[in-house]
Design a protein around this motif. Structure first.
Motif, PDB file in Angstrom:
ATOM      1  N   TRP A   1      11.204   6.504  10.022  1.00  0.00           N
ATOM      2  CA  TRP A   1      11.034   5.595  11.155  1.00  0.00           C
ATOM      3  C   TRP A   1      10.957   6.339  12.481  1.00  0.00           C
ATOM      4  O   TRP A   1      10.243   5.913  13.392  1.00  0.00           O
ATOM      5  N   GLY A   2      11.670   7.440  12.623  1.00  0.00           N
ATOM      6  CA  GLY A   2      11.552   8.240  13.834  1.00  0.00           C
ATOM      7  C   GLY A   2      10.159   8.837  13.967  1.00  0.00           C
ATOM      8  O   GLY A   2       9.592   8.900  15.066  1.00  0.00           O
ATOM      9  N   LEU A   3       9.593   9.264  12.842  1.00  0.00           N
ATOM     10  CA  LEU A   3       8.228   9.789  12.845  1.00  0.00           C
ATOM     11  C   LEU A   3       7.228   8.696  13.192  1.00  0.00           C
ATOM     12  O   LEU A   3       6.255   8.932  13.925  1.00  0.00           O
ATOM     13  N   LEU A   4       7.462   7.487  12.701  1.00  0.00           N
ATOM     14  CA  LEU A   4       6.585   6.358  13.027  1.00  0.00           C
ATOM     15  C   LEU A   4       6.581   6.085  14.528  1.00  0.00           C
ATOM     16  O   LEU A   4       5.543   5.741  15.107  1.00  0.00           O
TER      17      LEU A   4
ATOM     18  N   GLY B   1       9.715  15.722  14.899  1.00  0.00           N
ATOM     19  CA  GLY B   1       8.825  16.342  13.932  1.00  0.00           C
ATOM     20  C   GLY B   1       9.528  17.134  12.862  1.00  0.00           C
ATOM     21  O   GLY B   1       8.904  17.967  12.200  1.00  0.00           O
ATOM     22  N   LEU B   2      10.827  16.889  12.672  1.00  0.00           N
ATOM     23  CA  LEU B   2      11.610  17.629  11.687  1.00  0.00           C
ATOM     24  C   LEU B   2      11.935  16.787  10.461  1.00  0.00           C
ATOM     25  O   LEU B   2      12.801  17.139   9.670  1.00  0.00           O
ATOM     26  N   SER B   3      11.252  15.670  10.314  1.00  0.00           N
ATOM     27  CA  SER B   3      11.514  14.769   9.198  1.00  0.00           C
ATOM     28  C   SER B   3      10.999  15.363   7.891  1.00  0.00           C
ATOM     29  O   SER B   3      10.017  16.112   7.868  1.00  0.00           O
ATOM     30  N   THR B   4      11.648  15.014   6.804  1.00  0.00           N
ATOM     31  CA  THR B   4      11.199  15.439   5.476  1.00  0.00           C
ATOM     32  C   THR B   4      10.498  14.306   4.746  1.00  0.00           C
ATOM     33  O   THR B   4      10.160  14.437   3.579  1.00  0.00           O
ATOM     34  N   SER B   5      10.252  13.187   5.422  1.00  0.00           N
ATOM     35  CA  SER B   5       9.567  12.036   4.836  1.00  0.00           C
ATOM     36  C   SER B   5       8.334  11.725   5.681  1.00  0.00           C
ATOM     37  O   SER B   5       8.369  11.808   6.906  1.00  0.00           O
ATOM     38  N   ASP B   6       7.231  11.351   5.015  1.00  0.00           N
ATOM     39  CA  ASP B   6       6.003  11.058   5.757  1.00  0.00           C
ATOM     40  C   ASP B   6       5.991   9.651   6.335  1.00  0.00           C
ATOM     41  O   ASP B   6       5.004   9.240   6.961  1.00  0.00           O
TER      42      ASP B   6
ATOM     43  N   VAL C   1       3.273  -2.074   7.888  1.00  0.00           N
ATOM     44  CA  VAL C   1       4.330  -2.688   7.066  1.00  0.00           C
ATOM     45  C   VAL C   1       4.680  -1.791   5.882  1.00  0.00           C
ATOM     46  O   VAL C   1       5.861  -1.558   5.588  1.00  0.00           O
ATOM     47  N   SER C   2       3.674  -1.265   5.206  1.00  0.00           N
ATOM     48  CA  SER C   2       3.936  -0.413   4.044  1.00  0.00           C
ATOM     49  C   SER C   2       4.672   0.861   4.446  1.00  0.00           C
ATOM     50  O   SER C   2       5.604   1.305   3.756  1.00  0.00           O
ATOM     51  N   ARG C   3       4.282   1.463   5.560  1.00  0.00           N
ATOM     52  CA  ARG C   3       4.967   2.670   6.025  1.00  0.00           C
ATOM     53  C   ARG C   3       6.411   2.341   6.415  1.00  0.00           C
ATOM     54  O   ARG C   3       7.328   3.130   6.173  1.00  0.00           O
TER      55      ARG C   3
ATOM     56  N   HIS D   1       0.822  -1.196   0.000  1.00  0.00           N
ATOM     57  CA  HIS D   1       0.000   0.000   0.000  1.00  0.00           C
ATOM     58  C   HIS D   1       0.866   1.259   0.000  1.00  0.00           C
ATOM     59  O   HIS D   1       2.055   1.206   0.308  1.00  0.00           O
ATOM     60  N   SER D   2       0.236   2.380  -0.289  1.00  0.00           N
ATOM     61  CA  SER D   2       0.899   3.675  -0.147  1.00  0.00           C
ATOM     62  C   SER D   2       1.087   3.971   1.335  1.00  0.00           C
ATOM     63  O   SER D   2       0.251   3.573   2.162  1.00  0.00           O
TER      64      SER D   2
END
Length: 251
Positions: free
Chosen positions: A208-211, A200-205, A51-53, A22-23
Motif C-alpha cells: 500500500w505504501g508503494l501504491l 521504494g524499499l517494499s518487497t511486495s509489488d 482494487v485488485s492491487r 485480476h493479477s
C-alpha cells in the motif's frame, strides 16, 4: 463491538487476495482510467486494476506489521520484566542499550537495516527493533506497579524463581496493559511498513505504501488510485486503535 469489527476487518484483509478479479501486475485498461471504466476504482499509471492491487497488498502488509509488532512487544516485555525483577546492574545492562536504540529515528533505523537486509525479514527486524525500547518501558512500569502486592511478596519470600514470579504472579496482572501496548506497536508497524513501500524499499509489488507513491504523479488524473491505499492504511490504524482502547479499558 469494537473487537468484532477488528476481527471482521482482519479476516477480510487476509482473504482479500482470493477476492481480487485480476493479477496485481496485469494491465486491464488504459492508464488512469476513471472508476467504472477500468474497474470499480479505475486503473493506475500502467493500467492495472486499483482494487485488485489494493486487495493483493493488504495481506502481506498486515502480516508483516503484525509479526514485527509481536516480536517487538515480546522482546520489550521480556526486557522490561527482567529489569523490574532484576538487580541494579540488570537495568544498566538491559535498559542503557535500549535507550541508545530509542534515540535513533525509526525511519533511519528502517533505512539502515534494509540497506544490509533488503527483504521482508529486514522490514520485520527493523520495525521490531524500533518497537522494543518503548515496549520495555511500558512492561517495566506495569510490573513495578504490582510488585508490592502481598501474593507477589509472599512468592518472593518463598524463594520462587524468576519464571514463576513473572508467569504465575505478575503476567496475569499486567496482561491487559501489554496487549494494549501491542496494539500501539501494531499501529507503529503499519506506518513503518507503509513508509518502506513509499521509499521504494517494499518487497511486495502491491504494497500500500508503494501504491501511494506510484499514484502521486497522476493524482490529478486519477485521485482514487491515491486515496484508496491512503484510506486503507488509515482504516487499519483506526481499527487497531479501537482495539487498543478496548484492551486498555478492560485492564
Amino acid at each position: 463491538m469494537k473487537l468484532i469489527w477488528a476481527g471482521v476487518l482482519l479476516l477480510l484483509v487476509l482473504i482479500a487476495p482470493e477476492l481480487a478479479q485480476h493479477s496485481p501486475t496485469e494491465p486491464v485498461a488504459p492508464p488512469y482510467s476513471p472508476p467504472g471504466t477500468g474497474g470499480l476504482l479505475g486503473t493506475d499509471y500502467l493500467g492495472r486494476d486499483v482494487v485488485s492491487r489494493l486487495l493483493h497488498g493488504g495481506r502481506p502488509m498486515v502480516l508483516t506489521s503484525l509479526l514485527a509488532a509481536l516480536a517487538g512487544s515480546g522482546l520489550g516485555a521480556l526486557a522490561g520484566l527482567s529489569v523490574a525483577f532484576g538487580r541494579h546492574w540488570v537495568e544498566t545492562v538491559v535498559m542503557r542499550p535500549l535507550d541508545a536504540l530509542a534515540a535513533v529515528p525509526p525511519i533511519l533505523l528502517l533505512l539502515l537495516v534494509l540497506t544490509a537486509l533488503p527483504n521482508r525479514v529486514g522490514v520485520v527486524l527493523a520495525v521490531a527493533l524500533a518497537s522494543v525500547p518503548l515496549a520495555a518501558r511500558v512492561a517495566r512500569a506495569a510490573a513495578e506497579q504490582v510488585m508490592g502486592r502481598a501474593h507477589i511478596e509472599a512468592a518472593v519470600a518463598r524463594g520462587e524463581g524468576w519464571g514463576w514470579l513473572v508467569g504465575r504472579e505478575v503476567l496475569p496482572l499486567v496482561r491487559g496493559t501489554l496487549l494494549a501496548d501491542l496494539g500501539v506497536r501494531f499501529v507503529m508497524a503499519v506506518y513503518l511498513v507503509a513508509a518502506a513501500g513509499f521509499l521504494g524499499l517494499s518487497t511486495s509489488d502491491s504494497d500500500w505504501g508503494l501504491l501511494v507513491v506510484e499514484a502521486l504523479p497522476g493524482a490529478a488524473l486519477q485521485p482514487i488510485a491515491l486515496l484508496a491505499p491512503v484510506l486503507g492504511i488509515a482504516l487499519l490504524a483506526v481499527t487497531a486503535n479501537l482495539w487498543t482502547d478496548r484492551r486498555a479499558a478492560c485492564s
